[in-house]
Design a protein around this motif. Structure first.
Motif, PDB file in Angstrom:
ATOM      1  N   UNK A 228       0.838  -1.207   0.000  1.00  0.00           N
ATOM      2  CA  UNK A 228       0.000   0.000   0.000  1.00  0.00           C
ATOM      3  C   UNK A 228       0.871   1.254   0.000  1.00  0.00           C
ATOM      4  N   UNK A 229       0.538   2.186  -0.870  1.00  0.00           N
ATOM      5  CA  UNK A 229       1.282   3.443  -0.954  1.00  0.00           C
ATOM      6  C   UNK A 229       0.511   4.606  -0.359  1.00  0.00           C
ATOM      7  N   UNK A 230      -0.810   4.626  -0.578  1.00  0.00           N
ATOM      8  CA  UNK A 230      -1.651   5.702  -0.034  1.00  0.00           C
ATOM      9  C   UNK A 230      -3.108   5.277  -0.116  1.00  0.00           C
ATOM     10  N   UNK A 231      -3.862   5.572   0.933  1.00  0.00           N
ATOM     11  CA  UNK A 231      -5.290   5.289   0.912  1.00  0.00           C
ATOM     12  C   UNK A 231      -6.041   6.614   0.977  1.00  0.00           C
ATOM     13  N   UNK A 232      -7.040   6.752   0.125  1.00  0.00           N
ATOM     14  CA  UNK A 232      -7.765   8.015  -0.002  1.00  0.00           C
ATOM     15  C   UNK A 232      -8.906   8.050   1.014  1.00  0.00           C
ATOM     16  N   UNK A 233      -8.522   8.272   2.263  1.00  0.00           N
ATOM     17  CA  UNK A 233      -9.468   8.321   3.379  1.00  0.00           C
ATOM     18  C   UNK A 233      -8.991   9.373   4.369  1.00  0.00           C
TER      19      UNK A 233
END
Length: 330
Positions: A228-233
């Motif tokens: 995982x690089x980035x979660x849009x939350x």
């Protein structure tokens, strides 16, 4: 069940104008009191095997227990859920047809991009237990380690990394918003598009693309194969607690991903509010059933109870955000 004697009916309907008003109200009362008296159709606007289909089938025994009637799964895939959505709205508003669907982003998308013959407000959520968020990820063995590294590489050369994504999706909108915020021209990126989230995830995990932007929840079976690089939350997500929030790297707006669960036509809530209450109570009890929670958790399916108010707010907020960025979805 409530029983009405002839004398009760006479009292209810007695007296001039009261006769008319009372007799109009009685059928609704009686129908609600007897509900449900036959099997209930669960309309899934997707093919078999997807998240909503698996959710409906895994949850079915526990909801049947609360309603006291069998559930019949009716798969109606096609036109980005428009076929199933239209089919559901064309059924009588009597509580014998409910939806198990990815309400967002699909209902807003069909309205915004496909001129669907319905409005976002024609659907009312009972509960949306599954809340997905776009996850920017790479293969676990790939060279990319952080989202900041992705931005750095693409600033130097927009074609240096291949990007996998499903077009006309919340994931696509989030990808464009993020790169625009980083000062990268999305039109110069090397984008590989896929027909669905599944193929895009497989391509990411298999290193067929350098970075994938896809709903994170669907990555769970591939968790060991991705980074995982980035979660849009806005806050940490339970099923990917170590995924960095996009805000830690970049200041950008984003669209929430899939919101999956149970819905009915708004017409039902207006014409048969008592039946709607029965459905809400049944879904709530089934969602809180320890056996249901355990069973669905083993299949990586959600049962969290949010209820109609919170679920509808999330759904309508998402629809408003999709409308704001509709040009990015075309």
């Amino acid at each position: 069940m409530t029983h009405f004697t002839r004398r009760d009916l006479f009292k209810i309907s007695a007296g001039g104008v009261a006769v008319a008003s009372g007799m109009v109200a009685m059928p609704s009362i009686l129908r609600a009191a007897a509900y449900p008296s036959r099997p209930i159709n669960v309309i899934v606007p997707f093919a078999t095997g997807g998240y909503n289909d698996r959710l409906s089938r895994a949850f079915m025994p526990y909801l049947e227990q609360e309603l006291g009637q069998p559930l019949v799964i009716v798969n109606k895939p096609g036109a980005g859920t428009q076929l199933g959505n239209s089919y559901a709205l064309n059924q009588p508003a009597d509580g014998y047809s409910i939806l198990c669907t990815s309400a967002a982003p699909y209902i807003p998308l069909t309205v915004l991009l496909q001129n669907a013959p319905y409005k976002v407000e024609d659907f009312t959520m009972i509960n949306l237990p599954s809340r997905d968020y776009t996850l920017a990820a790479t293969s676990s063995g790939g060279p990319v380690k952080t989202f900041a590294e992705v931005i750095e590489k693409l600033k130097k050369d927009p074609s240096s990394l291949s990007i996998g994504v499903q077009p006309a999706s919340a994931d696509y909108a989030n990808m464009v918003l993020a790169f625009q915020a980083a000062g990268i021209d999305p039109s110069k990126l090397r984008i590989v598009t896929y027909d669905g989230g599944g193929p895009a995830r497989n391509a990411t995990a298999g290193a067929q693309v350098d970075v994938g932007f896809v709903g994170g929840e669907g990555f769970l079976p591939l968790k060991s194969k991705i980074r995982p690089l980035a979660i849009f939350a806005a806050e940490k997500v339970e099923w990917f607690p170590d995924a960095p929030l996009i805000g830690a790297t970049l200041k950008t707006d984003f669209v929430e991903g899939s919101q999956r669960g149970w819905a009915v036509s708004t017409k039902l809530t207006k014409e048969q509010p008592e039946i709607f209450k029965i459905l809400v109570a049944a879904v709530e009890k089934a969602s809180k059933n320890p056996k249901a929670i355990e069973t669905l958790k083993l299949q990586e399916l959600a049962t969290t109870w949010y209820g109609p108010d919170a679920s509808n707010k999330a759904y309508l907020d998402n629809a408003a955000k999709m409308a704001k960025y509709v040009d990015l979805l075309k």
